[in-house]
Enzyme design. Structure first.
Site, mmCIF file in Angstrom:
data_model
loop_
_atom_site.group_PDB
_atom_site.id
_atom_site.type_symbol
_atom_site.label_atom_id
_atom_site.label_comp_id
_atom_site.label_asym_id
_atom_site.label_seq_id
_atom_site.Cartn_x
_atom_site.Cartn_y
_atom_site.Cartn_z
ATOM 1 N N THR A 79 0.821 -1.228 0.000
ATOM 2 C CA THR A 79 0.000 0.000 0.000
ATOM 3 C C THR A 79 0.846 1.267 0.000
ATOM 4 O O THR A 79 0.332 2.347 -0.291
ATOM 5 C CB THR A 79 -0.888 0.049 1.254
ATOM 6 N N ASP A 136 18.531 0.140 3.532
ATOM 7 C CA ASP A 136 19.360 -1.008 3.154
ATOM 8 C C ASP A 136 20.794 -0.580 2.844
ATOM 9 O O ASP A 136 21.742 -1.296 3.182
ATOM 10 C CB ASP A 136 18.761 -1.717 1.926
HETATM 11 C C1 PRP Z 1 12.029 4.848 3.708
HETATM 12 C C2 PRP Z 1 12.608 6.209 4.023
HETATM 13 C C3 PRP Z 1 11.395 6.949 4.509
HETATM 14 C C4 PRP Z 1 10.298 6.378 3.672
HETATM 15 C C5 PRP Z 1 9.956 7.352 2.591
HETATM 16 O O1 PRP Z 1 11.866 4.100 4.842
HETATM 17 O O2 PRP Z 1 13.651 6.167 4.939
HETATM 18 O O3 PRP Z 1 11.131 6.768 5.888
HETATM 19 O O4 PRP Z 1 10.791 5.165 3.097
HETATM 20 O O5 PRP Z 1 8.864 6.903 1.867
HETATM 21 P P1 PRP Z 1 7.473 7.665 1.873
HETATM 22 O O6 PRP Z 1 7.765 9.122 1.686
HETATM 23 O O7 PRP Z 1 6.761 7.069 0.684
HETATM 24 O O8 PRP Z 1 6.764 7.367 3.151
HETATM 25 P P2 PRP Z 1 11.368 2.565 4.812
HETATM 26 O O9 PRP Z 1 9.874 2.515 4.947
HETATM 27 O O10 PRP Z 1 11.963 1.884 3.636
HETATM 28 O O11 PRP Z 1 11.927 1.986 6.154
HETATM 29 P P3 PRP Z 1 13.456 1.787 6.626
HETATM 30 O O12 PRP Z 1 14.071 3.167 6.778
HETATM 31 O O13 PRP Z 1 13.298 1.075 7.927
HETATM 32 O O14 PRP Z 1 14.163 0.967 5.598
#
Ligand code: PRP
Ligand code: URA
Length: 209
Positions: A108, A203
Protein backbone atom coordinates in the site's frame (compact mmCIF):
# COMPACT_ATOMS: atom_id res chain seq x y z
CA UNK A 1 3.76 29.53 6.43
CA UNK A 2 6.77 27.20 6.40
CA UNK A 3 9.52 27.51 3.85
CA UNK A 4 10.93 25.00 1.38
CA UNK A 5 14.69 25.21 0.84
CA UNK A 6 16.22 23.18 -1.98
CA UNK A 7 19.96 23.08 -1.30
CA UNK A 8 22.08 24.51 -4.07
CA UNK A 9 25.39 24.32 -2.24
CA UNK A 10 28.10 22.75 -4.43
CA UNK A 11 29.40 20.51 -1.62
CA UNK A 12 25.95 19.04 -1.07
CA UNK A 13 25.42 18.43 -4.79
CA UNK A 14 28.88 16.84 -5.08
CA UNK A 15 28.32 14.51 -2.12
CA UNK A 16 24.77 13.52 -3.13
CA UNK A 17 26.05 12.52 -6.57
CA UNK A 18 28.55 10.07 -5.01
CA UNK A 19 25.83 8.83 -2.64
CA UNK A 20 23.56 7.98 -5.58
CA UNK A 21 26.13 5.81 -7.34
CA UNK A 22 25.43 2.09 -7.29
CA UNK A 23 29.18 1.57 -6.78
CA UNK A 24 29.28 3.46 -3.45
CA UNK A 25 29.66 0.93 -0.60
CA UNK A 26 28.29 0.98 2.94
CA UNK A 27 31.26 2.71 4.60
CA UNK A 28 31.36 5.62 2.14
CA UNK A 29 27.56 5.79 2.07
CA UNK A 30 27.41 6.26 5.85
CA UNK A 31 30.17 8.86 5.82
CA UNK A 32 28.48 10.83 3.04
CA UNK A 33 25.09 10.77 4.78
CA UNK A 34 26.82 12.13 7.90
CA UNK A 35 28.56 14.91 5.99
CA UNK A 36 25.43 15.90 4.05
CA UNK A 37 23.39 15.96 7.26
CA UNK A 38 25.92 18.34 8.84
CA UNK A 39 25.77 20.65 5.83
CA UNK A 40 21.97 20.62 5.80
CA UNK A 41 21.91 21.22 9.56
CA UNK A 42 24.04 24.34 9.08
CA UNK A 43 21.40 25.73 6.71
CA UNK A 44 18.42 24.58 8.78
CA UNK A 45 19.72 26.34 11.91
CA UNK A 46 20.26 29.66 10.14
CA UNK A 47 17.15 31.21 11.73
CA UNK A 48 17.70 30.07 15.33
CA UNK A 49 17.22 33.01 17.66
CA UNK A 50 20.22 34.53 19.45
CA UNK A 51 20.45 36.34 22.76
CA UNK A 52 23.22 38.69 23.80
CA UNK A 53 25.40 38.18 26.89
CA UNK A 54 28.53 39.86 28.26
CA UNK A 55 31.93 38.34 27.40
CA UNK A 56 35.23 39.57 28.83
CA UNK A 57 38.09 39.24 26.35
CA UNK A 58 41.81 39.85 27.12
CA UNK A 59 41.24 43.30 25.57
CA UNK A 60 38.02 44.34 27.29
CA UNK A 61 34.28 43.76 27.10
CA UNK A 62 32.46 42.23 24.16
CA UNK A 63 28.83 41.51 23.42
CA UNK A 64 28.60 37.74 23.05
CA UNK A 65 25.75 35.95 21.32
CA UNK A 66 24.37 32.53 22.11
CA UNK A 67 21.47 30.40 20.91
CA UNK A 68 18.42 31.52 22.88
CA UNK A 69 16.75 28.84 24.96
CA UNK A 70 18.88 26.01 23.55
CA UNK A 71 15.93 23.58 23.64
CA UNK A 72 16.36 21.52 20.49
CA UNK A 73 15.53 17.94 19.54
CA UNK A 74 16.65 15.72 16.68
CA UNK A 75 14.04 13.14 15.66
CA UNK A 76 15.17 10.47 13.17
CA UNK A 77 12.50 8.44 11.39
CA UNK A 78 13.71 4.83 11.75
CA UNK A 79 15.56 3.25 10.25
CA UNK A 80 17.21 5.40 7.61
CA UNK A 81 16.90 8.64 9.59
CA UNK A 82 19.40 7.21 12.10
CA UNK A 83 22.11 7.67 9.49
CA UNK A 84 21.67 11.45 9.67
CA UNK A 85 21.88 11.74 13.47
CA UNK A 86 25.70 11.82 13.89
CA UNK A 87 25.94 14.63 11.32
CA UNK A 88 23.26 16.62 13.12
CA UNK A 89 24.92 16.03 16.51
CA UNK A 90 28.18 17.45 15.17
CA UNK A 91 26.57 20.90 15.14
CA UNK A 92 23.94 20.33 17.86
CA UNK A 93 25.82 18.29 20.48
CA UNK A 94 23.43 19.12 23.33
CA UNK A 95 20.19 18.38 21.44
CA UNK A 96 17.97 15.64 22.82
CA UNK A 97 17.24 12.77 20.43
CA UNK A 98 13.83 11.10 20.06
CA UNK A 99 12.92 8.21 17.76
CA UNK A 100 9.92 7.57 15.56
CA UNK A 101 9.68 4.10 14.03
CA UNK A 102 7.80 3.87 10.73
CA UNK A 103 8.08 1.53 7.78
CA UNK A 104 6.26 1.59 4.48
CA UNK A 105 3.92 -1.28 3.74
CA UNK A 106 5.34 -2.62 0.47
CA UNK A 107 1.90 -3.10 -1.08
CA UNK A 108 0.00 0.00 0.00
CA UNK A 109 3.06 2.28 0.56
CA UNK A 110 1.23 3.50 3.68
CA UNK A 111 3.44 4.11 6.74
CA UNK A 112 3.09 1.69 9.64
CA UNK A 113 4.04 2.94 13.13
CA UNK A 114 6.04 0.63 15.36
CA UNK A 115 7.93 2.88 17.79
CA UNK A 116 7.75 6.34 19.35
CA UNK A 117 10.02 7.52 22.16
CA UNK A 118 10.36 11.27 22.53
CA UNK A 119 12.03 13.57 25.10
CA UNK A 120 9.50 14.22 27.88
CA UNK A 121 9.59 17.99 27.25
CA UNK A 122 9.30 17.65 23.46
CA UNK A 123 6.45 20.20 23.28
CA UNK A 124 8.88 22.93 24.45
CA UNK A 125 11.58 22.03 21.92
CA UNK A 126 12.36 23.11 18.38
CA UNK A 127 12.33 19.85 16.47
CA UNK A 128 14.53 18.71 13.57
CA UNK A 129 13.00 15.61 11.95
CA UNK A 130 15.49 13.76 9.74
CA UNK A 131 14.97 11.09 7.07
CA UNK A 132 17.11 10.80 3.93
CA UNK A 133 14.15 10.02 1.64
CA UNK A 134 10.85 11.85 1.03
CA UNK A 135 9.03 9.64 -1.48
CA UNK A 136 5.21 9.61 -1.30
CA UNK A 137 5.51 11.78 1.82
CA UNK A 138 3.44 9.34 3.88
CA UNK A 139 6.13 8.66 6.49
CA UNK A 140 7.06 12.32 7.01
CA UNK A 141 3.40 13.37 7.21
CA UNK A 142 2.73 10.68 9.80
CA UNK A 143 5.79 11.70 11.84
CA UNK A 144 4.62 15.34 11.85
CA UNK A 145 1.14 14.20 12.95
CA UNK A 146 2.67 12.27 15.85
CA UNK A 147 4.83 15.22 16.91
CA UNK A 148 1.91 17.64 16.78
CA UNK A 149 -0.15 15.22 18.89
CA UNK A 150 2.68 15.52 21.44
CA UNK A 151 2.34 19.32 21.37
CA UNK A 152 5.22 20.28 19.02
CA UNK A 153 4.66 23.54 17.23
CA UNK A 154 8.06 24.39 15.73
CA UNK A 155 9.13 21.63 13.35
CA UNK A 156 11.75 21.46 10.60
CA UNK A 157 12.11 18.47 8.27
CA UNK A 158 15.47 17.63 6.65
CA UNK A 159 15.79 15.08 3.86
CA UNK A 160 18.52 14.35 1.36
CA UNK A 161 16.45 13.39 -1.71
CA UNK A 162 12.79 14.25 -2.33
CA UNK A 163 10.30 13.35 -5.03
CA UNK A 164 8.07 16.21 -6.20
CA UNK A 165 5.01 14.13 -5.22
CA UNK A 166 6.21 13.77 -1.62
CA UNK A 167 7.25 17.39 -1.28
CA UNK A 168 3.84 18.55 -2.47
CA UNK A 169 2.01 16.15 -0.15
CA UNK A 170 4.08 17.17 2.89
CA UNK A 171 3.76 20.92 2.35
CA UNK A 172 0.02 20.54 1.77
CA UNK A 173 -0.52 18.43 4.91
CA UNK A 174 1.83 20.52 7.10
CA UNK A 175 2.21 24.00 5.60
CA UNK A 176 3.73 25.30 8.86
CA UNK A 177 6.77 22.97 8.69
CA UNK A 178 10.06 24.22 7.20
CA UNK A 179 11.40 21.66 4.72
CA UNK A 180 15.09 21.35 3.73
CA UNK A 181 15.80 19.18 0.67
CA UNK A 182 19.27 18.19 -0.56
CA UNK A 183 18.07 17.39 -4.08
CA UNK A 184 14.64 17.42 -5.71
CA UNK A 185 14.43 14.47 -8.09
CA UNK A 186 12.30 13.69 -11.11
CA UNK A 187 9.51 11.34 -10.08
CA UNK A 188 8.35 8.26 -8.17
CA UNK A 189 8.16 4.93 -9.97
CA UNK A 190 5.20 2.57 -9.69
CA UNK A 191 6.83 0.84 -6.67
CA UNK A 192 7.12 4.17 -4.84
CA UNK A 193 10.88 4.56 -5.32
CA UNK A 194 12.43 7.91 -6.15
CA UNK A 195 13.91 8.17 -9.66
CA UNK A 196 16.81 8.59 -10.11
CA UNK A 197 17.16 8.58 -6.29
CA UNK A 198 19.67 6.26 -4.63
CA UNK A 199 17.66 3.06 -4.06
CA UNK A 200 16.66 1.95 -0.57
CA UNK A 201 18.36 4.28 1.90
CA UNK A 202 17.91 2.00 4.93
CA UNK A 203 19.36 -1.01 3.15
CA UNK A 204 22.32 1.01 1.88
CA UNK A 205 23.10 2.52 5.31
CA UNK A 206 22.80 -0.74 7.23
CA UNK A 207 23.94 -3.13 4.51
CA UNK A 208 20.78 -5.22 4.76
CA UNK A 209 20.46 -6.09 1.11
C1 PRP B 1 12.03 4.85 3.71
C2 PRP B 1 12.61 6.21 4.02
C3 PRP B 1 11.40 6.95 4.51
C4 PRP B 1 10.30 6.38 3.67
C5 PRP B 1 9.96 7.35 2.59
O1 PRP B 1 11.87 4.10 4.84
O2 PRP B 1 13.65 6.17 4.94
O3 PRP B 1 11.13 6.77 5.89
O4 PRP B 1 10.79 5.17 3.10
O5 PRP B 1 8.86 6.90 1.87
P1 PRP B 1 7.47 7.67 1.87
O6 PRP B 1 7.76 9.12 1.69
O7 PRP B 1 6.76 7.07 0.68
O8 PRP B 1 6.76 7.37 3.15
P2 PRP B 1 11.37 2.57 4.81
O9 PRP B 1 9.87 2.52 4.95
O10 PRP B 1 11.96 1.88 3.64
O11 PRP B 1 11.93 1.99 6.15
P3 PRP B 1 13.46 1.79 6.63
O12 PRP B 1 14.07 3.17 6.78
O13 PRP B 1 13.30 1.07 7.93
O14 PRP B 1 14.16 0.97 5.60
N1 URA C 1 12.51 4.90 0.47
C1 URA C 1 13.78 4.74 0.05
O1 URA C 1 14.66 4.35 0.83
N2 URA C 1 14.06 5.03 -1.23
C2 URA C 1 13.13 5.48 -2.10
O2 URA C 1 13.46 5.74 -3.27
C3 URA C 1 11.83 5.63 -1.63
C4 URA C 1 11.55 5.35 -0.33
Amino acid sequence: MGKVVIMDHPLIQHKISILRSVTTGTKDFRELITEIATLECYEATRDLKLEEYPVVTPMGNAVGKRIEGKKLAIIPILRAGLGMVPGMETLLPAAKVGHIGLYRDEETLEPVEYFCKLPSDIAQREVFVVDPMLATGGSAIDAMNMLKQHGCSRIRFLCIIAAPEGLEALTKAHPDVDVYVGALDDHLNEAGYIVPGLGDAGDRIFGTK
